[in-house]
Write a protein that holds these residues in place. Sequence first.
Motif, PDB file in Angstrom:
ATOM      1  N   THR A 137      -8.531  96.926  48.024  1.00 31.79           N
ATOM      2  CA  THR A 137      -7.881  96.422  46.814  1.00 31.79           C
ATOM      3  C   THR A 137      -8.800  95.398  46.164  1.00 31.79           C
ATOM      4  OG1 THR A 137      -5.731  96.683  47.894  1.00 31.79           O
ATOM      5  CG2 THR A 137      -5.792  95.301  45.946  1.00 31.79           C
ATOM      6  N   ASN A 138      -8.923  95.445  44.837  1.00 31.34           N
ATOM      7  CA  ASN A 138      -9.826  94.526  44.143  1.00 31.34           C
ATOM      8  C   ASN A 138      -9.154  93.958  42.897  1.00 31.34           C
ATOM      9  OD1 ASN A 138     -12.444  93.381  44.326  1.00 31.34           O
ATOM     10  ND2 ASN A 138     -13.152  94.624  42.620  1.00 31.34           N
ATOM     11  N   PRO A 139      -9.237  92.646  42.661  1.00 32.16           N
ATOM     12  CA  PRO A 139      -8.622  92.053  41.468  1.00 32.16           C
ATOM     13  C   PRO A 139      -9.324  92.504  40.187  1.00 32.16           C
ATOM     14  CG  PRO A 139      -9.129  90.382  43.127  1.00 32.16           C
ATOM     15  CD  PRO A 139      -9.833  91.628  43.536  1.00 32.16           C
ATOM     16  N   VAL A 140      -8.531  92.685  39.129  1.00 35.39           N
ATOM     17  CA  VAL A 140      -9.114  92.999  37.821  1.00 35.39           C
ATOM     18  C   VAL A 140      -8.681  91.999  36.751  1.00 35.39           C
ATOM     19  CG1 VAL A 140      -9.461  95.458  38.248  1.00 35.39           C
ATOM     20  CG2 VAL A 140      -7.270  94.691  37.352  1.00 35.39           C
ATOM     21  N   GLU A 141      -7.561  91.296  36.989  1.00 32.80           N
ATOM     22  CA  GLU A 141      -7.086  90.309  36.015  1.00 32.80           C
ATOM     23  C   GLU A 141      -6.093  89.367  36.678  1.00 32.80           C
ATOM     24  OE1 GLU A 141      -4.862  90.085  31.617  1.00 32.80           O
ATOM     25  OE2 GLU A 141      -5.100  92.009  32.655  1.00 32.80           O
ATOM     26  N   ILE A 142      -6.136  88.097  36.256  1.00 31.96           N
ATOM     27  CA  ILE A 142      -5.153  87.114  36.728  1.00 31.96           C
ATOM     28  C   ILE A 142      -4.198  86.828  35.572  1.00 31.96           C
ATOM     29  CG2 ILE A 142      -4.835  84.759  37.571  1.00 31.96           C
ATOM     30  CD1 ILE A 142      -7.682  85.077  38.828  1.00 31.96           C
ATOM     31  N   LEU A 143      -2.910  86.951  35.837  1.00 32.73           N
ATOM     32  CA  LEU A 143      -1.882  86.777  34.811  1.00 32.73           C
ATOM     33  C   LEU A 143      -1.356  85.343  34.825  1.00 32.73           C
ATOM     34  CD1 LEU A 143       0.119  90.057  35.550  1.00 32.73           C
ATOM     35  CD2 LEU A 143      -1.739  89.745  33.897  1.00 32.73           C
ATOM     36  N   THR A 144      -1.041  84.835  33.630  1.00 30.86           N
ATOM     37  CA  THR A 144      -0.521  83.472  33.530  1.00 30.86           C
ATOM     38  C   THR A 144       0.637  83.414  32.539  1.00 30.86           C
ATOM     39  OG1 THR A 144      -2.139  82.950  31.796  1.00 30.86           O
ATOM     40  CG2 THR A 144      -2.749  82.400  34.071  1.00 30.86           C
ATOM     41  N   ASP A 145       1.408  82.308  32.621  1.00 23.01           N
ATOM     42  CA  ASP A 145       2.504  82.103  31.667  1.00 23.01           C
ATOM     43  C   ASP A 145       1.991  81.373  30.432  1.00 23.01           C
ATOM     44  OD1 ASP A 145       2.215  79.439  32.363  1.00 23.01           O
ATOM     45  OD2 ASP A 145       3.998  79.396  33.656  1.00 23.01           O
ATOM     46  N   GLU A 146       2.921  80.937  29.574  1.00 23.72           N
ATOM     47  CA  GLU A 146       2.522  80.298  28.318  1.00 23.72           C
ATOM     48  C   GLU A 146       1.846  78.943  28.530  1.00 23.72           C
ATOM     49  OE1 GLU A 146       6.798  79.273  29.261  1.00 23.72           O
ATOM     50  OE2 GLU A 146       5.533  81.062  29.241  1.00 23.72           O
ATOM     51  N   ASN A 147       2.000  78.364  29.730  1.00 23.24           N
ATOM     52  CA  ASN A 147       1.359  77.084  30.048  1.00 23.24           C
ATOM     53  C   ASN A 147       0.062  77.266  30.845  1.00 23.24           C
ATOM     54  OD1 ASN A 147       3.451  75.482  28.848  1.00 23.24           O
ATOM     55  ND2 ASN A 147       4.723  75.941  30.635  1.00 23.24           N
TER      56      ASN A 147
ATOM     57  N   VAL B 195      -0.788  80.375  36.780  1.00 26.52           N
ATOM     58  CA  VAL B 195      -0.851  81.717  37.370  1.00 26.52           C
ATOM     59  C   VAL B 195       0.551  82.232  37.699  1.00 26.52           C
ATOM     60  CG1 VAL B 195      -1.611  83.028  39.391  1.00 26.52           C
ATOM     61  CG2 VAL B 195      -3.162  81.404  38.309  1.00 26.52           C
ATOM     62  N   THR B 196       0.793  83.499  37.332  1.00 24.23           N
ATOM     63  CA  THR B 196       2.070  84.146  37.668  1.00 24.23           C
ATOM     64  C   THR B 196       1.871  85.433  38.464  1.00 24.23           C
ATOM     65  OG1 THR B 196       2.071  85.351  35.562  1.00 24.23           O
ATOM     66  CG2 THR B 196       3.225  83.233  35.613  1.00 24.23           C
ATOM     67  N   GLY B 197       0.638  85.916  38.513  1.00 23.56           N
ATOM     68  CA  GLY B 197       0.385  87.150  39.253  1.00 23.56           C
ATOM     69  C   GLY B 197      -1.068  87.566  39.144  1.00 23.56           C
ATOM     70  N   MET B 198      -1.410  88.608  39.879  1.00 20.07           N
ATOM     71  CA  MET B 198      -2.777  89.126  39.840  1.00 20.07           C
ATOM     72  C   MET B 198      -2.733  90.654  39.821  1.00 20.07           C
ATOM     73  SD  MET B 198      -6.014  88.146  42.279  1.00 20.07           S
ATOM     74  CE  MET B 198      -5.389  88.911  43.778  1.00 20.07           C
ATOM     75  N   VAL B 199      -3.374  91.230  38.816  1.00 18.80           N
ATOM     76  CA  VAL B 199      -3.468  92.685  38.724  1.00 18.80           C
ATOM     77  C   VAL B 199      -4.621  93.140  39.622  1.00 18.80           C
ATOM     78  CG1 VAL B 199      -3.820  94.670  37.216  1.00 18.80           C
ATOM     79  CG2 VAL B 199      -2.602  92.647  36.361  1.00 18.80           C
ATOM     80  N   VAL B 200      -4.322  94.085  40.497  1.00 21.52           N
ATOM     81  CA  VAL B 200      -5.353  94.593  41.408  1.00 21.52           C
ATOM     82  C   VAL B 200      -5.471  96.109  41.261  1.00 21.52           C
ATOM     83  CG1 VAL B 200      -5.038  92.731  43.072  1.00 21.52           C
ATOM     84  CG2 VAL B 200      -3.708  94.831  43.321  1.00 21.52           C
ATOM     85  N   ARG B 201      -6.599  96.639  41.692  1.00 23.13           N
ATOM     86  CA  ARG B 201      -6.858  98.076  41.591  1.00 23.13           C
ATOM     87  C   ARG B 201      -7.223  98.605  42.982  1.00 23.13           C
ATOM     88  NH1 ARG B 201     -10.571  99.118  36.755  1.00 23.13           N
ATOM     89  NH2 ARG B 201      -8.597  98.559  35.771  1.00 23.13           N
ATOM     90  N   LYS B 202      -6.647  99.724  43.331  1.00 22.68           N
ATOM     91  CA  LYS B 202      -6.953 100.332  44.633  1.00 22.68           C
ATOM     92  C   LYS B 202      -8.387 100.859  44.629  1.00 22.68           C
ATOM     93  CE  LYS B 202      -4.703 100.502  47.617  1.00 22.68           C
ATOM     94  NZ  LYS B 202      -4.503  99.460  48.675  1.00 22.68           N
TER      95      LYS B 202
END
Length: 314
Positions: A189-199, A202-209
């Motif tokens: 699994t490898n990260p492709v993007e880190i998700l954040t809120d309006e502030n 970090v709220t999550g991390m998009v990963v790719r198999k």
Amino acid sequence: PAGLTCAGDLARLGYQVTVFEAFQVAGGVLMYGIPEFRLPKTIVQQEIQSLKDAGVDIQPDMVIGKILSVDELMESGYDAVFIGSGAGLPRFMNIPGEGLVGVCSANEYLTRINLMHGYDPKYATPVIQSKAVAVVGGGNVAMDAARSALRMGAEHVYIVYRRSEAELPARAEEVHHAKEEGIIFDLLTNPVEILTDENDWVTGMVVRKMELGEPDASGRRRPVEVEGSDYTIDVDTVIMSLGTSPNPLISSTTEGLETNKWKCIIADETNGKTTKEGVYAGGDAVTGAATVILAMEAGKAGARGIDEYLKGNK
């Protein structure tokens, strides 16, 4: 460990030795990089006290390359210099969201906890109070960061690594202990993007198999992306543990000191001799990130090299 070992050996040979330490307390990675549960800091300080008792002068808060240069040390009366400044410059992936709040390097995370006594509940340590943590990487430092996150109160901790378990660079016992403590391994699994809120938190991390293809230059099978396999891991903290390289502060301010393409100081492993006369080096500053034992061995080699050099000149 390289610098302290070199200092101890030279002191035992009768030399007057000064250790210049960038932080407020000597010990380097032993104090700031290795978690308390693996190496109690009282033990490290006992060893450092034995160096002081042997006559070694330790000067903290001295950043060589900034406050004083190596050349200025030589000009001020030192006959030889050993550089054991480690490899503390972290690497990042340069993916979207990586510079936002809740993302840090494993170096920073472990240093904050150690430097500010995060392992002791009496201290108010300024470390992110995480509920779910993703540690990106599969080395020993990644295991340390993941296990430290659990001890700092995280409910869920994930190791995200782009190859399979067979390729994990961490020692088998470190992986075993991490699993034993409940750390979740998201392999291939490898990260492709880190998700954040309006502030910008970090709220999550998009990963790719990933899947393993043919071996690459390292001899390990190369990870290949699986198109359309992206999914999101819900985390509030991402710790990047992708390896480190030497900080170029000393090498860039020392004329005649050659480095390789990874900014590691070029030195003879048998005696620590660099391309600059009277200057020796060893440990992670020469090899890149490795182990404490190898750094200590390099410190001993440097002490032998300096002893031979000074006996030849004096």
